[in-house]
Design a protein around this motif. Structure first.
Motif, short mmCIF file in Angstrom:
data_model
loop_
_atom_site.label_atom_id
_atom_site.label_comp_id
_atom_site.label_asym_id
_atom_site.label_seq_id
_atom_site.Cartn_x
_atom_site.Cartn_y
_atom_site.Cartn_z
N HIS A 34 4.66 -61.36 28.09
CA HIS A 34 4.71 -62.82 28.08
C HIS A 34 3.30 -63.40 28.23
O HIS A 34 2.91 -64.33 27.51
N SER A 35 2.51 -62.80 29.12
CA SER A 35 1.19 -63.37 29.37
C SER A 35 0.24 -63.17 28.18
O SER A 35 -0.63 -64.00 27.94
N SER A 36 0.43 -62.09 27.41
CA SER A 36 -0.49 -61.91 26.26
C SER A 36 -0.18 -62.95 25.18
O SER A 36 -1.09 -63.44 24.51
N LEU A 37 1.10 -63.29 25.00
CA LEU A 37 1.43 -64.33 24.01
C LEU A 37 0.91 -65.70 24.48
O LEU A 37 0.36 -66.47 23.70
N ARG A 38 1.07 -65.94 25.77
CA ARG A 38 0.57 -67.20 26.32
C ARG A 38 -0.96 -67.29 26.10
O ARG A 38 -1.48 -68.33 25.69
N ALA A 39 -1.66 -66.19 26.31
CA ALA A 39 -3.12 -66.19 26.16
C ALA A 39 -3.53 -66.52 24.72
O ALA A 39 -4.51 -67.23 24.48
N LEU A 40 -2.73 -66.03 23.74
CA LEU A 40 -3.03 -66.36 22.34
C LEU A 40 -2.89 -67.85 22.11
O LEU A 40 -3.73 -68.49 21.47
N PHE A 41 -1.80 -68.42 22.62
CA PHE A 41 -1.57 -69.86 22.41
C PHE A 41 -2.58 -70.71 23.16
O PHE A 41 -2.87 -71.83 22.75
N GLU A 42 -3.08 -70.18 24.26
CA GLU A 42 -4.09 -70.96 25.02
C GLU A 42 -5.50 -70.65 24.54
O GLU A 42 -6.48 -71.07 25.15
#
Ligand SMILES: Cc1ncc(COP(=O)(O)O)c(C=O)c1O
Length: 434
Positions: A34-42
């Motif tokens: 979850h956090s790696s996808l969030r990092a891409l979007f951020e």
């Protein structure tokens, strides 16, 4: 050039060490957490989430054209038209002013005149051969200038070093549509250009199979030099949560990061991975193709100039052309396979010429392996005003030629057939001897 055209951007980094960059036919990419996808979007991490805004095959093409143009980054988009639109929007929308060459592809003139005008972008057209007129076109609101390194369809060259020096004195970046030249013949970044756009549909593809566009940042434009002027790049973007100009500190392009995040993603002008691979394959032979094509075009232009049916040949190698000195200075590798002829007898002669050809195809494309002709006044430049057509050297009798890879004498034989047909429609009084 030949080496980078084959190797740049691809290190056989896939599981199977494929020699040719494979087609990643995947719409989305599974993330490890979850956090790696969030990092891409951020925008805190690099990687692929969804192919509308980035794809591994397309990225190889972006790296290859970056290497060939000597730039700091590139984005691949759905067409040459999308490349021009996005480059202009990223710099000048909404409400900015653009200085445009009077000799541009008809689709670019229409884009500026109509669709971008609807978005409040205003344009002043100037003759790039008239440096005083060019200088006078700039205003405090000018956000971009646009020219073609070799103009379609009259193959006019320009003194880009002089034009960019004037634009830069006004803090205005210059976009160069280098579709006809391709990096095999000319690198606009070496002559001061800030942004290069390509219709990769043409010589980069080389085989008439694929529509594609590219935008390259040459690394000259830095919005941090005039932060108030380029507020969208130099202040924190509320939607994306970043300041795009920070990319420059990492060696990347803030302009392209902004263009990709906003325009490519919002407008959905994505290049499919299959198309990216077609262009990569085409680029492998770009250098070889352009050498033969440019030489053959110069030979054919010289022969056509001696034909009685032809009123004028628009090719920079010919005597009387004001840009002739630029051939040796800036285009020692050639000036492409595109040029145009004006036939005595207007549209009737042009139609007879085109209809009589058997080897040359009547088609509104250029840069194909096959030789092509078209009549710009009724096709690519048909929506322009008569004054706009005249400014870019298009008359009712103009035929554009795009020399392909066939045998030179076969091409000349077919053109001779076309000239016979063009002569046959001339009224007796104007008939010229064979
Ligand atoms: C010089 C030039 N720029 C841009 C374009 C638009 O490219 P595309 O057809 O790939 O959208 C063309 C198309 O003919 C062109 O000749």
């Amino acid at each position: 050039m030949s080496t980078a055209g084959i190797h740049a951007g691809w290190t056989r980094a896939d599981t199977h060490r494929a020699l040719t960059p494979p087609i990643y036919a995947s719409s989305a990419y599974a993330q490890t957490s979850h956090s790696s996808l969030r990092a891409l979007f951020e925008r805190r991490a690099d990687g692929f989430a969804y192919s509308r805004s980035g794809n591994p095959t397309t990225e190889v093409l972006e790296q290859r054209i970056t290497a060939l143009e000597g730039g700091i980054g590139a984005i691949a988009v759905a067409s040459g038209q999308a490349a021009t639109t996005i480059a202009l929007c990223a710099l000048a929308a909404p409400g900015g002013h653009v200085v445009a060459s009077s000799r541009l592809y008809g689709g670019t003139t229409e884009l500026l005149d109509d669709t971008l005008a609807d978005l409040g972008v205003t344009t002043t057209v100037a003759d790039p051969w008239d440096l005083e007129a060019w200088e006078a076109a700039f205003t405090p609101h000018t956000r971009a200038a646009i020219v073609e390194s070799i103009a379609n369809p009259g193959a006019q060259l320009l003194d880009l070093d002089a034009l960019t020096a004037i634009a830069h004195a006004h803090d205005v970046p210059v976009i160069v549509d280098s579709t006809l030249a391709s990096p095999a013949l000319y690198r606009p970044g070496d002559h001061g250009a800030d942004v290069v756009v390509h219709s990769a549909t043409k010589y980069l593809c080389g085989h008439g199979t694929t529509i594609a566009g590219l935008i390259v940042d040459t690394g000259r434009f830095d919005p941090r030099r005039c932060p108030e002027r380029w507020e969208r790049l130099t202040t924190r973007n509320r939607r994306f949560g970043v300041t795009f100009a920070d990319e420059y500190a990492r060696g990347g392009s803030g302009l392209l990061a902004y263009a990709r995040a906003k325009y490519v993603t919002d407008l959905g002008a994505t290049l499919p991975a299959t198309s990216a691979q077609q262009i990569l394959v085409g680029i492998e032979t770009l250098d070889l193709r352009l050498r033969k094509i440019s030489t053959d075009a110069t030979t054919l232009a010289g022969r056509l100039a001696a034909a009685g049916e032809v009123a004028e040949v628009h090719h920079p190698s010919l005597p009387g052309r004001p840009d002739r000195h630029l051939v040796a200075r800036d285009f020692p590798r050639g000036t492409s396979g595109v040029f145009s002829i004006d036939l005595h007898g207007g549209e009737d002669a042009a139609a007879a010429f085109c209809d009589a050809l058997e080897l040359w195809s009547l088609a509104v494309n250029l840069g194909d392996a096959r030789s092509l002709v078209c009549h710009p006044a009724s096709t690519t430049h048909s929506h322009l005003t008569p004054a706009q057509r005249e400014a870019c050297g298009v008359s009712e009798g103009t035929v554009r030629l795009s020399v392909g890879l066939e045998d030179l004498e076969d091409l000349w034989g077919d053109l001779s057939r076309g000239l016979d047909a063009a002569r046959a429609v001339l009224p007796e009084a104007r008939a010229v001897p064979a």
